[in-house]
Design a protein around this motif. Structure first.
Motif, PDB file in Angstrom:
ATOM      1  N   GLY A   1       1.177   1.458   7.531  1.00  0.00           N
ATOM      2  CA  GLY A   1       0.732   0.850   8.794  1.00  0.00           C
ATOM      3  C   GLY A   1       0.851  -0.669   8.782  1.00  0.00           C
ATOM      4  N   HIS A   2      -0.086  -1.323   9.507  1.00  0.00           N
ATOM      5  CA  HIS A   2       0.014  -2.775   9.690  1.00  0.00           C
ATOM      6  C   HIS A   2      -0.270  -3.560   8.409  1.00  0.00           C
ATOM      7  N   ALA A   3       0.620  -4.459   8.069  1.00  0.00           N
ATOM      8  CA  ALA A   3       0.362  -5.456   7.011  1.00  0.00           C
ATOM      9  C   ALA A   3       0.724  -6.791   7.649  1.00  0.00           C
ATOM     10  N   LEU A   4      -0.256  -7.352   8.354  1.00  0.00           N
ATOM     11  CA  LEU A   4       0.019  -8.524   9.198  1.00  0.00           C
ATOM     12  C   LEU A   4      -0.770  -9.728   8.724  1.00  0.00           C
ATOM     13  N   GLY A   5      -0.199 -10.899   8.895  1.00  0.00           N
ATOM     14  CA  GLY A   5      -0.912 -12.124   8.544  1.00  0.00           C
ATOM     15  C   GLY A   5      -1.417 -12.059   7.108  1.00  0.00           C
TER      16      GLY A   5
ATOM     17  N   GLU B   1      -4.202   4.830   6.448  1.00  0.00           N
ATOM     18  CA  GLU B   1      -2.934   5.288   7.009  1.00  0.00           C
ATOM     19  C   GLU B   1      -2.468   4.363   8.134  1.00  0.00           C
ATOM     20  N   ARG B   2      -3.450   3.852   8.902  1.00  0.00           N
ATOM     21  CA  ARG B   2      -3.119   3.051  10.087  1.00  0.00           C
ATOM     22  C   ARG B   2      -2.874   1.585   9.742  1.00  0.00           C
ATOM     23  N   ALA B   3      -3.603   1.085   8.752  1.00  0.00           N
ATOM     24  CA  ALA B   3      -3.455  -0.339   8.427  1.00  0.00           C
ATOM     25  C   ALA B   3      -3.734  -0.606   6.962  1.00  0.00           C
ATOM     26  N   PHE B   4      -2.789  -1.289   6.326  1.00  0.00           N
ATOM     27  CA  PHE B   4      -3.088  -1.876   5.017  1.00  0.00           C
ATOM     28  C   PHE B   4      -4.137  -2.953   5.282  1.00  0.00           C
ATOM     29  N   ALA B   5      -3.805  -3.927   6.107  1.00  0.00           N
ATOM     30  CA  ALA B   5      -4.778  -4.907   6.612  1.00  0.00           C
ATOM     31  C   ALA B   5      -4.115  -5.658   7.766  1.00  0.00           C
ATOM     32  N   ALA B   6      -4.854  -5.767   8.894  1.00  0.00           N
ATOM     33  CA  ALA B   6      -4.292  -6.421  10.085  1.00  0.00           C
ATOM     34  C   ALA B   6      -4.566  -7.924  10.080  1.00  0.00           C
TER      35      ALA B   6
ATOM     36  N   GLY C   1      -2.836  -9.758   5.704  1.00  0.00           N
ATOM     37  CA  GLY C   1      -2.532  -8.441   5.131  1.00  0.00           C
ATOM     38  C   GLY C   1      -1.176  -8.453   4.436  1.00  0.00           C
ATOM     39  N   CYS C   2      -0.202  -9.092   5.074  1.00  0.00           N
ATOM     40  CA  CYS C   2       1.129  -9.229   4.470  1.00  0.00           C
ATOM     41  C   CYS C   2       1.022 -10.150   3.255  1.00  0.00           C
ATOM     42  N   GLU C   3       0.202 -11.181   3.396  1.00  0.00           N
ATOM     43  CA  GLU C   3       0.029 -12.140   2.283  1.00  0.00           C
ATOM     44  C   GLU C   3      -0.659 -11.473   1.088  1.00  0.00           C
ATOM     45  N   LEU C   4      -1.628 -10.616   1.362  1.00  0.00           N
ATOM     46  CA  LEU C   4      -2.290  -9.881   0.279  1.00  0.00           C
ATOM     47  C   LEU C   4      -1.280  -8.980  -0.433  1.00  0.00           C
ATOM     48  N   ALA C   5      -0.455  -8.269   0.341  1.00  0.00           N
ATOM     49  CA  ALA C   5       0.557  -7.394  -0.271  1.00  0.00           C
ATOM     50  C   ALA C   5       1.504  -8.216  -1.139  1.00  0.00           C
TER      51      ALA C   5
ATOM     52  N   ALA D   1     -12.058  -2.139  11.840  1.00  0.00           N
ATOM     53  CA  ALA D   1     -11.419  -3.440  12.104  1.00  0.00           C
ATOM     54  C   ALA D   1     -10.013  -3.491  11.498  1.00  0.00           C
ATOM     55  N   LEU D   2      -9.413  -2.323  11.279  1.00  0.00           N
ATOM     56  CA  LEU D   2      -8.082  -2.234  10.666  1.00  0.00           C
ATOM     57  C   LEU D   2      -7.995  -3.049   9.377  1.00  0.00           C
ATOM     58  N   ASN D   3      -9.093  -2.978   8.611  1.00  0.00           N
ATOM     59  CA  ASN D   3      -9.180  -3.665   7.317  1.00  0.00           C
ATOM     60  C   ASN D   3      -8.996  -5.170   7.419  1.00  0.00           C
ATOM     61  N   ALA D   4      -9.415  -5.747   8.545  1.00  0.00           N
ATOM     62  CA  ALA D   4      -9.357  -7.213   8.673  1.00  0.00           C
ATOM     63  C   ALA D   4     -10.099  -7.828   7.489  1.00  0.00           C
TER      64      ALA D   4
END
Ligand code: CO8
Length: 258
Positions: free
Chosen positions: A104-108, A59-64, A110-114, A25-28
């Motif tokens: 990879g993706h750090a979205l929504g 590698e593909r997603a930090f978290a989507a 995921g970006c907030e977690l970073a 789930a791309l680390n959802a």
């Protein structure tokens, strides 16, 4: 430490590595992952043998982002009553320094977690964004606030209103990212930074973190005053005497966190 379903936790001396582990789930970020990650981070934070935490993904997603499948059927009153996602705030209250190692993706979410971490080390493959608006919602884990403080109104509005993503270079230029490294070196570099932090005097590192974070919560005069008082108090630590003696004697300091 107990076994987890959605994360992996590894100890490397005074550094703890927490890896998000929902690759399909791309680390959802579902509720389980939130509880496990925040709980594990708090447990490590309480342990005096932890000097730095590294949070990473794949590698593909930090978290989507937050888990859309889990979130979709929720009602407003249910979210309000459960104070949905407020547990993430606890990550921002950790006293131990934290590093987000992002590929990879750090979205929504995921970006907030970073952005909840203290340093953000990005692989050259990282992409950051707050695409919630495309789902008919808005950021909910502090994205509109922390992104704006990190990159300013112009870029935050651009990302939150268009839902576009920025690559690592743009994110570093904008002030979101501390360092960019080649993807193959991400973990090595992040762990090296973590080990360097973990070798410092823990109370001094915690105070430095506290002082920087205070800049986001107060006026300049109050912030400088707070920093000065912390600075004075550091001279009560044995580690201050050791750190300065080691410099004068041209040797490495041996901090004892006291
Ligand atoms: N939630 C659940 N599942 C996801 C998510 C997600 N956020 N992102 C990806 N997945 C799943 C996909 O459904 C897919 O599953 P399956 O294989 O079973 O179909 C799998 O991961 C792989 O994804 P894709 O096939 O889509 O992979 P692509 O490489 O084609 O695309 C993208 C990758 C661009 C990252 C794409 O997956 C995407 O756009 N994902 C959603 C990104 C997004 O919109 N994130 C924001 C979510 S909302 C949010 O975070 C709000 C937080 C605040 C909430 C606060 C509440 C109080």
């Amino acid at each position: 430490m107990s076994a987890y379903e959605t994360i992996l936790v590894e100890r490397r001396g005074r550094v703890a590595l927490l890896t998000l582990n929902r690759p399909k789930a791309l680390n959802a970020l579902n509720a389980r992952l939130m509880e496990e990650l925040v709980g594990a981070a708090e447990e490590l934070d309480r342990d005096p043998d932890t000097g730095c935490l590294v949070i990473t993904g794949s590698e593909r997603a930090f978290a989507a982002g937050a888990d859309i499948t889990e979130m979709a059927p929720r009602t407003s009153v249910e979210m309000y009553l459960r104070d949905w996602f407020s547990a993430w705030d606890r990550l921002g209250r950790l006293r131990t320094p934290t590093i987000a190692a992002v590929a990879g993706h750090a979205l929504g979410g995921g970006c907030e977690l970073a952005m909840l971490c203290d340093l953000l080390i990005a692989a050259d493959t990282a992409r950051f964004g707050q695409p919630e608006v495309k789902l008919g919602v808005i950021p909910g884990i502090g994205g509109s606030q922390r992104l704006t403080r990190a990159v300013g109104k112009a870029k935050a509005m651009d990302l939150c209103l268009t839902g576009r993503t920025m690559d690592a270079t743009e994110a570093e230029r904008a002030g979101l990212v501390s360092r960019i490294v080649p993807a193959a070196d991400l973990l090595t570099e992040a762990l090296a930074a973590a080990e360097a932090i973990a070798r410092l005097s823990a109370p001094a590192a915690m105070m430095a973190k506290e002082a920087v974070n205070t800049a986001f919560e107060t006026t300049l005069a109050e912030g400088v005053h707070f920093e000065r008082r912390l600075f004075h108090s550091v001279f009560a630590f044995a580690d201050q005497k050791e750190g300065m003696a080691a410099f004068v004697e041209k040797r490495e300091p041996e901090f004892r966190n006291e």
